[in-house]
Design an enzyme around this catalytic site. Structure first.
Site, short mmCIF file in Angstrom:
data_model
loop_
_atom_site.label_atom_id
_atom_site.label_comp_id
_atom_site.label_asym_id
_atom_site.label_seq_id
_atom_site.Cartn_x
_atom_site.Cartn_y
_atom_site.Cartn_z
CG ASP A 67 -0.28 -0.27 2.53
OD1 ASP A 67 0.97 -0.20 2.60
OD2 ASP A 67 -0.99 -0.54 3.51
CG ASN A 136 -8.88 0.29 11.26
OD1 ASN A 136 -7.96 -0.49 11.03
ND2 ASN A 136 -9.21 1.26 10.42
CG HIS A 138 -6.15 -1.09 8.27
ND1 HIS A 138 -6.00 0.26 8.07
CD2 HIS A 138 -4.98 -1.49 8.84
CE1 HIS A 138 -4.80 0.64 8.47
NE2 HIS A 138 -4.17 -0.41 8.96
CD GLU A 143 -8.79 1.89 6.38
OE1 GLU A 143 -8.63 1.04 7.28
OE2 GLU A 143 -8.19 2.99 6.40
P1 PGA Z 1 1.46 -0.96 12.85
O1 PGA Z 1 0.36 -0.81 11.71
O2 PGA Z 1 2.32 -2.11 12.44
O3 PGA Z 1 2.20 0.34 12.81
O4 PGA Z 1 0.74 -1.21 14.12
C1 PGA Z 1 -0.28 -1.94 11.23
C2 PGA Z 1 -1.27 -1.55 10.17
O5 PGA Z 1 -1.89 -0.48 10.30
O6 PGA Z 1 -1.44 -2.30 9.22
#
Ligand code: PGA
Length: 257
Positions: A67, A136, A138, A143
């Protein structure tokens, strides 16, 4: 899906780095999709150290981006390209020709998404995908409520992603949209590893692994993947009831404290 629980972040990262190394040793032309974020940072540090120490040849591998933030140029430290370049591509001397990443500055997101999907098809699909999980739920920028029937696409980012995402940047930035591989590609990857650590991920992992599979918690959708390993530390696994896991989840490694 196999669930592996490690004592802590260090041992989770060691195990994941070893899996990546073994994948490339057994398949030197592997197509890898490696997520950015805080979760895999130690995995990549260990990966680079082990690769150098064991003289593992990454020169014929291909790297696919998961992404990218729309509107964030690659020179900005919070961009996914900057992250991968500084932590993996630079240290392992990966060439630009081996890398396919979303361009968050593209004026034609649809074309950008087609370019990424075409690159994946041309390379014969993704051999190993490593993803983290947002608070959340995702995966990439898929999302809550995201479709499962989609390839790469432009996303309006969830409010939580916009606020939590500020942690990757030094100043306040506008991050309203993202480009991401879609769930079709995620579920078609030949192997999928999902990692999460820390108490802040415990609630979302409980929802993803124990509640009904729903697009409201995208991380739970990987339970349908036949070659998926979910790797947690004890904190991220602390709200799971391991006695009554859904039948598609089999227990692998469990490291008791
Ligand atoms: P993080 O993010 O590894 O910084 O916790 C994970 C994500 O949002 O996919």
């Amino acid at each position: 899906m196999q669930l592996n629980i490690y004592k802590d972040y260090q041992s989770l990262s060691e195990s994941t780095a070893n899996t990546l190394i073994e994948t490339v040793i057994s398949n030197p032309t592997a197509v890898l999709c490696l997520a950015t974020g805080d979760t895999p940072k130690l995995t990549y540090e260990l990966l680079v150290n082990k690769a150098i120490e064991r003289k593992v040849d990454f020169s014929r591998c291909t790297f696919i981006g998961l992404d990218e933030w729309v509107g964030i140029p690659p020179r900005i430290e919070g961009s996914c390209r900057f992250f991968l370049q500084s932590r993996i591509f630079g240290p392992l001397n990966i060439q630009e020709s081996q890398v396919h990443l979303f361009d968050g500055m593209s004026h034609d997101p649809r074309d950008e998404c087609s370019r990424m999907d075409d690159a994946i098809v041309t390379k014969g699909g993704i051999d190993l995908m490593l993803v983290g999980v947002g608070v959340n739920g995702h995966i990439g920028f898929n999302e809550p409520g995201a479709g499962t029937d989609v390839y790469s696409h432009l996303v309006d980012l969830h409010g939580i992603t916009q606020s939590v995402g500020q942690k990757y940047f030094t100043g306040i930035v506008q991050i309203k949209q993202g480009l991401t591989l879609g769930f079709k590609t995620i579920l078609q990857s030949k192997k999928l590893i999902m990692i999460a650590n820390g108490l802040k991920k415990a609630a979302v992992m409980q929802k993803a692994l124990e509640e009904e599979i729903t697009t409201d918690v995208p991380a739970g959708l990987v339970r349908a993947h036949p070659f998926c390993w979910t790797v947690l530390d004890e904190e991220a696994a602390s709200l799971l009831n391991l006695q009554i896991l859904p039948e598609e989840i089999v227990m692998g490694h469990i490291k008791a404290t």
